[in-house]
Structures are given as C-alpha cells and as structure tokens.
Scaffold this motif. Structure first.
Motif, PDB file in Angstrom:
ATOM      1  N   ILE A 192       5.377 -10.099 -55.987  1.00  9.17           N
ATOM      2  CA  ILE A 192       5.590 -10.730 -54.681  1.00  9.17           C
ATOM      3  C   ILE A 192       6.980 -10.458 -54.120  1.00  9.17           C
ATOM      4  O   ILE A 192       7.200 -10.580 -52.919  1.00  9.17           O
ATOM      5  CB  ILE A 192       5.320 -12.251 -54.720  1.00  9.17           C
ATOM      6  CG1 ILE A 192       6.230 -12.947 -55.732  1.00  9.17           C
ATOM      7  CG2 ILE A 192       3.846 -12.518 -54.989  1.00  9.17           C
ATOM      8  CD1 ILE A 192       6.137 -14.473 -55.705  1.00  9.17           C
ATOM      9  N   ALA A 240       2.045 -11.667 -50.075  1.00  6.63           N
ATOM     10  CA  ALA A 240       3.264 -11.896 -50.853  1.00  6.63           C
ATOM     11  C   ALA A 240       4.265 -12.717 -50.038  1.00  6.63           C
ATOM     12  O   ALA A 240       4.912 -13.637 -50.560  1.00  6.63           O
ATOM     13  CB  ALA A 240       3.879 -10.559 -51.275  1.00  6.63           C
ATOM     14  N   PHE A 285       2.540 -19.352 -58.829  1.00  2.00           N
ATOM     15  CA  PHE A 285       2.039 -18.048 -59.240  1.00  2.00           C
ATOM     16  C   PHE A 285       2.053 -17.959 -60.749  1.00  2.00           C
ATOM     17  O   PHE A 285       2.773 -18.730 -61.391  1.00  2.00           O
ATOM     18  CB  PHE A 285       2.841 -16.900 -58.575  1.00  2.00           C
ATOM     19  CG  PHE A 285       4.334 -16.984 -58.708  1.00  2.00           C
ATOM     20  CD1 PHE A 285       4.993 -16.456 -59.803  1.00  2.00           C
ATOM     21  CD2 PHE A 285       5.096 -17.601 -57.722  1.00  2.00           C
ATOM     22  CE1 PHE A 285       6.365 -16.539 -59.928  1.00  2.00           C
ATOM     23  CE2 PHE A 285       6.475 -17.683 -57.835  1.00  2.00           C
ATOM     24  CZ  PHE A 285       7.102 -17.149 -58.935  1.00  2.00           C
ATOM     25  N   HIS A 315      -1.415  -6.944 -48.888  1.00  2.00           N
ATOM     26  CA  HIS A 315      -0.599  -7.353 -50.026  1.00  2.00           C
ATOM     27  C   HIS A 315       0.775  -7.832 -49.566  1.00  2.00           C
ATOM     28  O   HIS A 315       1.284  -8.844 -50.054  1.00  2.00           O
ATOM     29  CB  HIS A 315      -0.457  -6.224 -51.041  1.00  2.00           C
ATOM     30  CG  HIS A 315      -1.750  -5.846 -51.695  1.00  2.00           C
ATOM     31  ND1 HIS A 315      -2.617  -6.769 -52.232  1.00  2.00           N
ATOM     32  CD2 HIS A 315      -2.336  -4.646 -51.899  1.00  2.00           C
ATOM     33  CE1 HIS A 315      -3.679  -6.156 -52.741  1.00  2.00           C
ATOM     34  NE2 HIS A 315      -3.524  -4.852 -52.538  1.00  2.00           N
ATOM     35  N   PRO A 348       6.392  -6.151 -52.859  1.00  3.72           N
ATOM     36  CA  PRO A 348       4.998  -5.767 -52.588  1.00  3.72           C
ATOM     37  C   PRO A 348       4.913  -4.372 -51.992  1.00  3.72           C
ATOM     38  O   PRO A 348       5.879  -3.885 -51.399  1.00  3.72           O
ATOM     39  CB  PRO A 348       4.547  -6.815 -51.563  1.00  3.72           C
ATOM     40  CG  PRO A 348       5.794  -7.211 -50.866  1.00  3.72           C
ATOM     41  CD  PRO A 348       6.885  -7.144 -51.915  1.00  3.72           C
ATOM     42  N   VAL A 357       3.117 -16.330 -50.059  1.00  5.46           N
ATOM     43  CA  VAL A 357       3.400 -16.991 -51.342  1.00  5.46           C
ATOM     44  C   VAL A 357       4.835 -17.509 -51.341  1.00  5.46           C
ATOM     45  O   VAL A 357       5.098 -18.656 -51.718  1.00  5.46           O
ATOM     46  CB  VAL A 357       3.180 -16.024 -52.529  1.00  5.46           C
ATOM     47  CG1 VAL A 357       3.681 -16.643 -53.837  1.00  5.46           C
ATOM     48  CG2 VAL A 357       1.713 -15.659 -52.649  1.00  5.46           C
ATOM     49  N   TYR A 406      -1.114 -11.653 -58.163  1.00  3.97           N
ATOM     50  CA  TYR A 406       0.169 -11.710 -57.464  1.00  3.97           C
ATOM     51  C   TYR A 406       1.113 -12.525 -58.324  1.00  3.97           C
ATOM     52  O   TYR A 406       0.774 -13.626 -58.758  1.00  3.97           O
ATOM     53  CB  TYR A 406       0.030 -12.396 -56.105  1.00  3.97           C
ATOM     54  CG  TYR A 406      -0.739 -11.616 -55.078  1.00  3.97           C
ATOM     55  CD1 TYR A 406      -0.072 -10.775 -54.193  1.00  3.97           C
ATOM     56  CD2 TYR A 406      -2.117 -11.714 -54.983  1.00  3.97           C
ATOM     57  CE1 TYR A 406      -0.783 -10.053 -53.240  1.00  3.97           C
ATOM     58  CE2 TYR A 406      -2.829 -11.002 -54.033  1.00  3.97           C
ATOM     59  CZ  TYR A 406      -2.148 -10.170 -53.165  1.00  3.97           C
ATOM     60  OH  TYR A 406      -2.850  -9.459 -52.223  1.00  3.97           O
TER      61      TYR A 406
END
Length: 109
Positions: free
Chosen positions: A53, A66, A76, A62, A56, A69, A11
């Motif tokens: 991210i 993302a 990352f 996912h 996505p 994050v 990611y």
C-alpha cells in the motif's frame, strides 16, 4: 476446456498494522495463505498478487485502493477474492475458503 481463474489480492505493508500488534505481517500472511489454500484446493486456478500500500503499482484500481486504505486507516492486510473483500486485518481461513467455494474452486481429491 479452460477453467476460470480466481485472483487473490493481498494489500499490505512491511510495517504491521498498528491495531494488529502481535499478528503476522502482510507478507507472512501472503505466503501463509498460499500454503493453506494449496493444501485444500486445486490451486492451479488460483492466482495471487501482493500489493504494497506504500508502493502500489501505477495501475488504477490498485493505486486507488491503496490510497483508500491509508486515508481511511483501514486494518491490513486486506484480502480480496476477485473483486470481493473477504478479510480486513487478521484474516480467517474459513471466510476465505467460503469465497473460494462460491467461485467454484475445486477441493483436492
């Protein structure tokens, strides 16, 4: 006899993580990781996926990760081996290799 695949998911984003100035970008890490693993392991059982991210895929896990994050300001790239997070920010090959060993990926002869 089929062998179990191992998926490595990276990611990241085009822009380098603010706390990782001087580190390679996420895409560079994605490419570097493939080359490093192929030099040491039987890479035919390893699959790779790169998740931006900021864009996505619509697939549930996912997209959810993302979002996490970004919301939690995580460093990352973030690297998973199957469903286990093995690196956040600047990755260490030793940690990634240990995860591959645990999943039974064979070393090159």
């Amino acid at each position: 006899m089929g062998r179990k695949k191992v998926t490595i998911t990276i990611y990241g984003a085009e822009q380098i993580c603010a706390s990782c100035v001087g580190a390679p970008g996420s895409k560079d890490t994605y490419e570097w990781l493939q080359a490093a693993i192929a030099r040491k392991y039987n890479a035919d059982v390893v699959e790779y996926e790169y998740i931006d991210i900021n864009k996505p895929p619509e697939a549930g896990k996912h997209k959810q990760f993302a979002k996490r994050v970004l919301e939690e300001d995580m460093f990352f790239p973030i690297i998973f081996v199957n469903d286990e997070m093995v690196a956040e920010g600047i990755p260490r090959l030793k940690t990634i290799y240990q995860a591959l060993d645990q999943h039974g990926v064979k070393l090159l002869a």
